[in-house]
Structures are given as C-alpha cells and as structure tokens.
Design a protein around this motif. Structure first.
Motif, mmCIF file in Angstrom:
data_model
loop_
_atom_site.group_PDB
_atom_site.id
_atom_site.type_symbol
_atom_site.label_atom_id
_atom_site.label_comp_id
_atom_site.label_asym_id
_atom_site.label_seq_id
_atom_site.Cartn_x
_atom_site.Cartn_y
_atom_site.Cartn_z
ATOM 1 N N GLU A 86 24.188 44.043 71.855
ATOM 2 C CA GLU A 86 25.314 44.073 72.796
ATOM 3 C C GLU A 86 25.496 45.503 73.274
ATOM 4 O O GLU A 86 25.419 46.446 72.495
ATOM 5 N N GLU A 87 25.742 45.653 74.546
ATOM 6 C CA GLU A 87 25.880 46.991 75.118
ATOM 7 C C GLU A 87 26.893 46.971 76.252
ATOM 8 O O GLU A 87 26.927 46.039 77.050
ATOM 9 N N LYS A 88 27.738 48.007 76.298
ATOM 10 C CA LYS A 88 28.674 48.190 77.404
ATOM 11 C C LYS A 88 28.619 49.652 77.818
ATOM 12 O O LYS A 88 28.650 50.541 76.968
ATOM 13 N N ILE A 89 28.546 49.872 79.108
ATOM 14 C CA ILE A 89 28.513 51.245 79.609
ATOM 15 C C ILE A 89 29.419 51.372 80.819
ATOM 16 O O ILE A 89 29.410 50.532 81.723
ATOM 17 N N SER A 90 30.234 52.426 80.820
ATOM 18 C CA SER A 90 31.059 52.774 81.970
ATOM 19 C C SER A 90 30.836 54.254 82.250
ATOM 20 O O SER A 90 30.071 54.915 81.551
ATOM 21 N N GLU A 91 31.495 54.774 83.253
ATOM 22 C CA GLU A 91 31.317 56.180 83.594
ATOM 23 C C GLU A 91 31.892 57.104 82.521
ATOM 24 O O GLU A 91 31.502 58.265 82.421
ATOM 25 N N ALA A 96 27.768 50.055 71.773
ATOM 26 C CA ALA A 96 26.497 49.434 71.436
ATOM 27 C C ALA A 96 26.595 48.798 70.062
ATOM 28 O O ALA A 96 27.185 49.360 69.141
ATOM 29 N N LYS A 97 26.021 47.612 69.938
ATOM 30 C CA LYS A 97 26.035 46.909 68.657
ATOM 31 C C LYS A 97 24.704 46.196 68.475
ATOM 32 O O LYS A 97 24.231 45.501 69.360
ATOM 33 N N ILE A 98 24.098 46.380 67.315
ATOM 34 C CA ILE A 98 22.851 45.721 66.967
ATOM 35 C C ILE A 98 23.079 44.954 65.676
ATOM 36 O O ILE A 98 23.538 45.520 64.684
ATOM 37 N N GLU A 107 27.147 49.616 64.763
ATOM 38 C CA GLU A 107 28.035 49.567 65.922
ATOM 39 C C GLU A 107 28.461 50.990 66.274
ATOM 40 O O GLU A 107 28.826 51.771 65.399
ATOM 41 N N MET A 108 28.371 51.328 67.551
ATOM 42 C CA MET A 108 28.783 52.642 68.010
ATOM 43 C C MET A 108 29.704 52.490 69.217
ATOM 44 O O MET A 108 29.429 51.702 70.118
ATOM 45 N N THR A 109 30.771 53.267 69.218
ATOM 46 C CA THR A 109 31.703 53.286 70.345
ATOM 47 C C THR A 109 31.976 54.736 70.712
ATOM 48 O O THR A 109 32.289 55.553 69.837
ATOM 49 N N TYR A 110 31.842 55.056 71.987
ATOM 50 C CA TYR A 110 32.184 56.400 72.443
ATOM 51 C C TYR A 110 33.242 56.283 73.533
ATOM 52 O O TYR A 110 33.028 55.648 74.574
ATOM 53 N N GLU A 143 17.880 58.818 68.344
ATOM 54 C CA GLU A 143 17.127 58.619 67.111
ATOM 55 C C GLU A 143 17.529 57.340 66.393
ATOM 56 O O GLU A 143 16.874 56.931 65.435
ATOM 57 N N VAL A 144 18.609 56.712 66.850
ATOM 58 C CA VAL A 144 19.125 55.522 66.183
ATOM 59 C C VAL A 144 18.904 54.272 67.020
ATOM 60 O O VAL A 144 18.414 53.261 66.538
ATOM 61 N N LEU A 145 19.270 54.364 68.293
ATOM 62 C CA LEU A 145 19.168 53.211 69.168
ATOM 63 C C LEU A 145 17.780 53.104 69.788
ATOM 64 O O LEU A 145 17.070 54.097 69.903
ATOM 65 N N PRO A 146 17.395 51.894 70.213
ATOM 66 C CA PRO A 146 16.099 51.725 70.860
ATOM 67 C C PRO A 146 16.000 52.512 72.156
ATOM 68 O O PRO A 146 17.002 52.749 72.838
ATOM 69 N N GLU A 147 14.800 52.909 72.492
ATOM 70 C CA GLU A 147 14.568 53.613 73.748
ATOM 71 C C GLU A 147 15.035 52.737 74.904
ATOM 72 O O GLU A 147 14.781 51.545 74.956
ATOM 73 N N GLY A 148 15.754 53.326 75.846
ATOM 74 C CA GLY A 148 16.208 52.570 77.009
ATOM 75 C C GLY A 148 17.642 52.097 76.922
ATOM 76 O O GLY A 148 18.174 51.541 77.866
ATOM 77 N N PHE A 149 18.320 52.314 75.763
ATOM 78 C CA PHE A 149 19.668 51.785 75.605
ATOM 79 C C PHE A 149 20.647 52.365 76.621
ATOM 80 O O PHE A 149 21.591 51.705 77.026
ATOM 81 N N PHE A 150 20.416 53.597 77.033
ATOM 82 C CA PHE A 150 21.367 54.221 77.937
ATOM 83 C C PHE A 150 20.893 54.216 79.386
ATOM 84 O O PHE A 150 21.488 54.855 80.239
ATOM 85 N N GLU A 151 19.801 53.505 79.658
ATOM 86 C CA GLU A 151 19.327 53.420 81.038
ATOM 87 C C GLU A 151 20.195 52.435 81.798
ATOM 88 O O GLU A 151 20.652 51.444 81.270
ATOM 89 N N SER A 152 20.384 52.711 83.081
ATOM 90 C CA SER A 152 21.181 51.819 83.911
ATOM 91 C C SER A 152 20.280 51.110 84.903
ATOM 92 O O SER A 152 19.093 50.954 84.683
#
Length: 281
Positions: A86-91, A96-98, A107-110, A143-152
């Motif tokens: 699960e992934e959510k991204i805003s400005e 992110a949750k795996i 689970e990570m929340t920023y 180093e934790v999340l899969p490559e591409g997690f922050f791509e839009s």
C-alpha cells in the motif's frame, strides 16, 4: 524478498505509466472513453490508454495498493508467497505499508516533517519516529523499500503501440472499461521477470505467458487492473515454474496523510543512526 517486491512494484508502476506517443489532456481522456464505448477499435483503445496515462503523469498525488500471489513449483513440490503493498503520496507527505503475512509487516508515514516507522516481525513490534526532510527520508528508506516506491507517473513505462491492442479484449460496463492484452513480444516484461528468476537460479528464464488488464473509469482515470505472468527456469538441473498474479487498485486523487493515532508512543530516534530497526525482509 526485497527483490521480489521491487520487481512486482516496478511491473505494476510500468503498467500504470504505459508509455505512448500521444500527447493528451484531461478532456481527451473523457473523449476517448466515449469513443471506445461507441466503437472499441484498436486505435480508440490505444488513444484511451494514452490519454489516461497522461493523467497519471500530471497527478499531484495518488493512492495505490496491490495484492500479490507468487508460486514456485519444482519436482512436484509447490510453495507460494503472498504479500500486499500500500502506498500514498502527496506533495507534502507519504505513506507506505508492506505486509508479508507471517513474515512480518512494515509501515512508514511521513507528515509534517516527521517520519514514523513501525515494524512487526517474529512477534515483536518496534515503533520509532525521527525529524527529517523529505529528501532525507527518501534517501534513508531507499535501503528499506523496493526500488521505485517513490516514483510517480513519470515512471518510464512499457512501450505499447497501436498494434499491441489489435487483439485486446475490451470489457465495457456502466462504470468503467477494462482492457486486457496478452502481448506476443513485450521484452520489457520478460527482462524484469527474468531478473527475478535469474537472481535465484542463475539460469536463463523463459516467459511462457503474460497478460495485463487495465480498468479506466468514465473520467478517463486508471482505477486498477491485474498482472499475470508465468515463466520457467532451471535450478540444479530441475525445471522451476513460477506464476505471479497481482491485483492492483489506484486513485489519482491526492490523498490526506496523517500521523499514526498513537504517534506519542513512538520512540524518538534519528535517521543517521547506524541501524533503523524496521524489517527489511
């Protein structure tokens, strides 16, 4: 496990960001939605997919989730791995949750300049939080999340052409249009799938079957789809068959991201510590 997650995520992001040669705007996505409903020709279907993926590229944020099932068969023995992403991204924030079932969950929340990290594995739960910039967060979590997690939506997608949709199955209902393709020659998928199997076997991989489904609503927005792959390789002289099935959903509306309800129970830490105790699978 991280490699498996990475390949699945990259594949799905590529599906969402299918590349095309057609410059499109929001109105065109609706235009081609109507065109396909009236006459689902390969050209109209291609134009609809092109217009819809342009909307993905322009999105200010999105929500995405995927449920994956991966099975391996060798010499009469079969095992499987299930996972959800699960992934959510805003400005201004991200989430992110795996979940790897019995293997653990991360689970990570920023949000508001604070990164909250929660990890569960082997019956133990760790909760930490750190003040950081978005740039530092992405760098650390690489180093934790899969490559591409922050791509839009600007992720380089699969190169689908009009010819790709010649044999497409188009399912039209009141709410959306689902387009399914079984490409005869889609090298990008074979390369990514092969990377996954080759990393485990060291041998050459054959992609035996592949299908991709994309659902597009009346506004011309991609809402989800399905990815199915099967292939084989040889390991220690035995044939290994691998089957991947991924169902995904997405929402191109910028999500609201909030701190965990129990944020005050997270232990203070810093991102420059040698070890962040979040499961890396």
């Amino acid at each position: 496990m991280k490699r498996i997650l990475s390949v699945i995520l990259i594949l799905v992001l590529c599906v969402i960001g299918l590349s095309s040669c057609n410059d499109s705007a929001d109105a065109q996505a609706v235009k081609y939605q109507n065109a396909v409903r009236a006459n689902p020709t390969p050209e109209n279907v291609y134009n609809l997919v092109s217009a819809s993926t342009e909307k993905v590229k322009d999105a200010k944020g999105y929500s995405f989730s995927a449920d994956a099932d991966i099975s391996f068969s060798m010499g009469g023995f079969k095992t499987s791995v299930t996972m959800s992403i699960e992934e959510k991204i805003s400005e201004s924030g991200l989430y992110a949750k795996i979940n790897l079932a019995e293997l653990g969950e991360a689970e990570m929340t920023y949000v508001d300049g604070v990164l909250y990290m929660r990890g569960e594995a082997d019956g133990e739960t760790v909760k930490q939080k750190a003040t950081a910039s978005m740039e530092d967060v992405k760098k650390q979590l690489a180093e934790v999340l899969p490559e591409g997690f922050f791509e839009s939506g600007d992720t380089e997608g699969l190169q689908f052409t009009k010819e790709t949709f010649e044999k497409a199955v188009v399912d039209i209902n009141d709410n959306d249009i689902t387009i399914t393709v079984t490409p005869d020659d889609l090298k990008e998928i074979e390369d990514l799938f092969g990377e996954l199997l080759n990393s485990m076997s060291g041998g050459e991989t054959t992609l035996d079957d592949a299908s991709i489904s994309i659902s597009i609503d009346k506004k011309g927005s991609v809402t989800g789809g399905k990815l199915e792959l099967s292939g084989s390789t040889y390991m220690s002289g035995s044939k290994v068959i691998m089957v991947v099935s991924v169902d995904f959903k997405c929402d191109m509306t910028a999500p609201e991201i909030t701190a965990p309800a129990d944020a005050d129970k997270y232990e203070e830490t810093t991102l420059d510590e040698e070890k962040i105790t979040v499961p890396t699978f």
